[in-house]
Design a protein around this motif. Structure first.
Motif, PDB file in Angstrom:
ATOM      1  N   THR A 468      51.483 -16.605  55.033  1.00  5.53           N
ATOM      2  CA  THR A 468      50.633 -15.660  54.314  1.00  5.53           C
ATOM      3  C   THR A 468      51.492 -14.573  53.686  1.00  5.53           C
ATOM      4  OG1 THR A 468      48.760 -16.053  55.769  1.00  5.53           O
ATOM      5  CG2 THR A 468      48.753 -13.992  54.508  1.00  5.53           C
ATOM      6  N   LEU A 469      51.454 -14.480  52.372  1.00  7.53           N
ATOM      7  CA  LEU A 469      52.249 -13.489  51.650  1.00  7.53           C
ATOM      8  C   LEU A 469      51.396 -12.288  51.280  1.00  7.53           C
ATOM      9  CD1 LEU A 469      54.497 -15.469  49.152  1.00  7.53           C
ATOM     10  CD2 LEU A 469      55.139 -14.450  51.318  1.00  7.53           C
ATOM     11  N   VAL A 470      52.034 -11.119  51.274  1.00  6.44           N
ATOM     12  CA  VAL A 470      51.380  -9.901  50.798  1.00  6.44           C
ATOM     13  C   VAL A 470      52.286  -9.254  49.761  1.00  6.44           C
ATOM     14  CG1 VAL A 470      50.076  -9.491  52.906  1.00  6.44           C
ATOM     15  CG2 VAL A 470      52.371  -8.528  52.676  1.00  6.44           C
ATOM     16  N   SER A 471      51.636  -8.603  48.818  1.00  6.31           N
ATOM     17  CA  SER A 471      52.392  -7.830  47.834  1.00  6.31           C
ATOM     18  C   SER A 471      52.098  -6.360  48.068  1.00  6.31           C
ATOM     19  CB  SER A 471      52.001  -8.235  46.418  1.00  6.31           C
ATOM     20  OG  SER A 471      50.619  -8.045  46.204  1.00  6.31           O
ATOM     21  N   VAL A 472      53.120  -5.519  47.945  1.00  7.85           N
ATOM     22  CA  VAL A 472      52.993  -4.085  48.171  1.00  7.85           C
ATOM     23  C   VAL A 472      52.394  -3.452  46.919  1.00  7.85           C
ATOM     24  CG1 VAL A 472      54.201  -1.973  48.793  1.00  7.85           C
ATOM     25  CG2 VAL A 472      54.979  -4.172  49.712  1.00  7.85           C
ATOM     26  N   GLN A 473      51.313  -2.690  47.110  1.00  3.41           N
ATOM     27  CA  GLN A 473      50.578  -2.125  45.989  1.00  3.41           C
ATOM     28  C   GLN A 473      50.902  -0.651  45.732  1.00  3.41           C
ATOM     29  OE1 GLN A 473      48.240  -4.257  44.182  1.00  3.41           O
ATOM     30  NE2 GLN A 473      49.575  -5.632  45.363  1.00  3.41           N
ATOM     31  N   LYS A 474      51.627   0.002  46.664  1.00  9.01           N
ATOM     32  CA  LYS A 474      51.918   1.431  46.528  1.00  9.01           C
ATOM     33  C   LYS A 474      53.399   1.677  46.808  1.00  9.01           C
ATOM     34  CE  LYS A 474      47.286   2.738  48.200  1.00  9.01           C
ATOM     35  NZ  LYS A 474      46.537   3.495  49.229  1.00  9.01           N
ATOM     36  N   ASP A 475      53.868   2.827  46.347  1.00  8.47           N
ATOM     37  CA  ASP A 475      55.264   3.205  46.590  1.00  8.47           C
ATOM     38  C   ASP A 475      55.436   3.837  47.969  1.00  8.47           C
ATOM     39  OD1 ASP A 475      56.429   2.391  44.177  1.00  8.47           O
ATOM     40  OD2 ASP A 475      55.634   4.175  43.153  1.00  8.47           O
ATOM     41  N   TYR A 498      56.170  -9.762  50.872  1.00 12.51           N
ATOM     42  CA  TYR A 498      56.570 -10.019  52.257  1.00 12.51           C
ATOM     43  C   TYR A 498      55.597 -11.035  52.871  1.00 12.51           C
ATOM     44  CZ  TYR A 498      59.323  -5.768  51.787  1.00 12.51           C
ATOM     45  OH  TYR A 498      60.224  -4.831  51.369  1.00 12.51           O
ATOM     46  N   GLU A 499      55.977 -11.544  54.022  1.00 15.73           N
ATOM     47  CA  GLU A 499      55.094 -12.440  54.768  1.00 15.73           C
ATOM     48  C   GLU A 499      54.566 -11.699  55.993  1.00 15.73           C
ATOM     49  OE1 GLU A 499      56.102 -16.705  55.091  1.00 15.73           O
ATOM     50  OE2 GLU A 499      55.910 -16.401  57.266  1.00 15.73           O
ATOM     51  N   ILE A 500      53.286 -11.943  56.335  1.00 16.87           N
ATOM     52  CA  ILE A 500      52.729 -11.340  57.552  1.00 16.87           C
ATOM     53  C   ILE A 500      52.279 -12.448  58.495  1.00 16.87           C
ATOM     54  CG2 ILE A 500      51.978  -9.260  56.330  1.00 16.87           C
ATOM     55  CD1 ILE A 500      49.116 -10.340  56.465  1.00 16.87           C
ATOM     56  N   LYS A 501      52.420 -12.185  59.798  1.00 21.50           N
ATOM     57  CA  LYS A 501      52.008 -13.171  60.804  1.00 21.50           C
ATOM     58  C   LYS A 501      50.720 -12.757  61.524  1.00 21.50           C
ATOM     59  CE  LYS A 501      56.384 -15.442  61.908  1.00 21.50           C
ATOM     60  NZ  LYS A 501      57.337 -15.817  63.003  1.00 21.50           N
TER      61      LYS A 501
END
Length: 631
Positions: A468-475, A498-501
């Motif tokens: 499962t990938l996530v993209s960072v939406q904020k600085d 990044y990947e989350i478990k």
């Protein structure tokens, strides 16, 4: 002359001539011969079976039909009636129209004596014998010139009567005549009885014998000292719900019954109106009275019994064997013996038995001793009540409202139903003492406890799908070493993937994820910390479910378009090889995914997850059409 007419009418009926009216002008009496639809032989067979003699049968079949008495012909003006007379009269009238049945004793069909017996029992609880030859012996003789409502009229010689009716005043009676007819009015001027008996008491206040156990259902009715009902002995409040013995009753001028009541010590308790009591459901055992509370077994002596029946004949054990056990009381019975017996149910809502109330103690809580706990857990199941009281009766909410919420468990209780109940709290920053707000008591089956010891507030992990990938939406999003936020390890930058478990619903009510950096070349994952999910967006790649394959395959295609990817995003930066370079090599396909193409990524189809060998290094994902099975 009249007897000859009756005999003649019977003969005509037998040979099939019907509806002939024969008039005795001298005596001005009239009779209508029975309908030819009545089969003489068939009726005799029925009568004989019920115990009638041939003489009685012939006499009954010869009862003359009288002119129909319409309501406007009735002389309703009668002498002042006693309550007992009124009750008999009104009860008899209720069964007008019921068909005649040989031996009939119920509203589905009566014969003459069956009607009399039924009416007197229902009206005034007076039990009369079954047949006319026995009923004629009840009460006392009365002149046919001095009849009163409720007297019994008999036809036939004494000790050999064949018909009985109830006198209703004004020269009229109600009776069940013969087959083919119904309960109806008759008049003495058309058919005169031979004698009469008076079975009703002369006075309305004469006691009528009964033998009933009664439950008192009113707590505000006067009990009187004697039959005059003028002096109050006590209020029914003192007797409320008790079981007493009624030996007699009287019928007052208001038509109501007043019962003469005694306790188990044969002490007179007073005369009480029928509206304030009812016949007990279970005789001397009393009536069921609903309850809803809990008790603890606490026997007064060594011989205290648990009973299977309300007659207290069959014991199923002793109370000593269940000392301090808690049971649910759903009802009780106030026995005539002066004791109260509780109907108990166990923790599985299964009936346990009857126990004397003296051998029980009511409890104020179904939760046993408090045990300190001080851990965090997460509510993972719906459908459980949350209670505010230790009797677990007042459900103020349910776990549906708090699903996936992490709570603090300060302590627990083991309840009577063998379940463990947790005392749970949520965060309340406005509380200056400990920052906690109590929610209530909840079954431990609704919770999953944190795997971590001590003060970890992260709750239980919610495992995510692989890759499962996530993209960072904020600085500048903080990355933490743990979810007690003891050390900030740095920040993650906007637009980085990044990947989350796992995800965690923290005690502070925010969601956090365990973050891994993925090496796009070799597929290795490195844990870098925890970040708040508010700043992260889960990217969906529609890889579907994983299916095991477990077979050796060979790369058959020589084409750069068949890439080997280390991540399910199938992005260019995670493609580490292609089938042109891998052609002819064998690999172990451990499983596959069926990927659904999206608008952003058109790469749909089946992808193998491959290793160098069965136990070798995992390499990545490649489209299945690049391979052929090894033959």
């Amino acid at each position: 002359m009249f007897k000859k007419i009756l005999l003649f009418s019977t003969i005509l009926s037998t040979i099939g001539i019907s509806n002939i009216s024969i008039v005795n002008a001298k005596e001005n009496q009239s009779t209508i011969v029975n309908d030819c639809s009545i089969n003489f032989n068939s009726e005799w067979s029925k009568a004989k079976k019920e115990g009638y003699t041939k003489e009685q049968f012939n006499n009954i079949m010869s009862i003359p039909k009288q002119p129909i008495i319409n309501s406007h012909n009735l002389m309703e003006k009668r002498e002042m009636l006693s309550p007992q007379q009124s009750s008999v009269l009104n009860t008899a009238k209720k069964y007008l129209g019921v068909p005649y049945v040989w031996g009939g004793t119920s509203p589905s069909g009566f014969d003459c004596s069956g009607l009399v017996q039924y009416v007197y029992k229902e009206a005034i609880n007076l039990s009369l014998p079954r047949v006319t030859t026995e009923q004629e012996k009840c009460g006392k003789d009365v002149s046919l010139n001095n009849l009163k409502v409720g007297d019994l009229l008999f036809w036939g010689d004494k000790n050999n009567t064949y018909h009985v009716a109830i006198y209703v005043g004004n020269g009229q009676y109600i009776h069940a005549p013969q087959p083919g007819e119904t309960v109806k009015y008759g008049e003495i001027k058309y058919w005169k009885p031979d004698f009469a008996r008076r079975v009703l008491p002369e006075s309305s206040l004469s006691p009528i014998r009964c033998d009933n156990f009664m439950t008192i259902i009113s707590n505000n009715t006067d009990c009187y000292t004697d039959k005059t009902l003028t002096k109050v002995k006590q209020s029914s409040k003192n007797l409320y719900q008790k079981t007493l013995h009624a030996t007699n009753y009287i019928i007052n001028n208001d038509g109501k019954k007043y019962y003469e009541l005694y306790n188990n010590k044969k002490e007179f308790q007073g005369y009480l109106c029928e509206s304030a009591l009812k016949i007990s459901d279970y005789g001397s055992a009393g009536s069921f009275i609903s309850d809803d509370y809990y008790i603890k077994i606490h026997p007064k002596g060594n011989n205290a019994k648990i009973w299977k029946d309300l007659e207290l004949k069959n014991s199923i054990g002793t109370a000593q064997d269940h000392v301090n056990e808690i049971y649910h009381v759903k009802g009780h019975y106030n026995n005539f013996n002066g004791y109260t017996y509780l109907s108990l149910y166990d923790s599985n809502d299964k009936w346990f038995g009857y126990v004397n109330r003296l051998d029980c103690l009511e409890v104020s809580s179904v939760l046993n001793d408090h045990h300190s706990y001080k851990k965090y857990g997460t509510i993972i199941n719906t459908g459980f009540n949350i209670y505010k009281d230790t009797m677990l009766k007042k459900a103020i909410s349910s776990t549906n409202k708090y699903l996936n919420k992490t709570v603090y468990i300060r302590g627990y209780y083991d309840a009577y139903d063998n379940h463990r109940y947790m005392s749970i709290f949520e965060e309340d920053k406005s509380d200056l003492d400990d920052g906690l707000k109590w929610i209530g008591y909840v079954d431990s089956d609704a919770l999953k406890l944190s795997d971590l010891e001590g003060d970890s507030k992260e709750g239980v992990p919610f495992k995510q799908k692989p890759n499962t990938l996530v993209s960072v939406q904020k600085d500048n999003i903080a990355i933490w070493k743990d979810l007690n936020f003891t050390q900030q390890l740095g920040v993650i930058e906007k637009n980085h993937w990044y990947e989350i478990k796992n995800k965690y619903h923290h005690f502070n009510n925010d969601w956090y994820a365990s973050i891994y950096d993925v090496n796009r070349q070799n597929g290795e994952r490195t844990f870098i910390g925890y970040a708040n999910m508010d700043a992260l967006k889960i990217e969906e790649y529609n890889f579907g479910e994983y299916h095991p394959l477990k077979k050796m395959v060979i790369v058959a295609k020589k084409d750069t378009k068949y890439g080997l990817y280390t991540h399910q995003s199938l992005s260019a930066d995670c493609m580490i090889n292609n089938s042109l370079n891998m052609a002819g090599n064998t690999y172990y396909a451990q499983g596959y995914y069926d990927r659904i193409p999206t608008e952003d990524n058109k790469k749909g189809g089946r992808f193998y997850s491959i290793r160098e060998s069965k136990d070798g290094k995992w390499l990545g994902y490649m489209r299945s059409t690049a391979f052929e099975p090894i033959k």
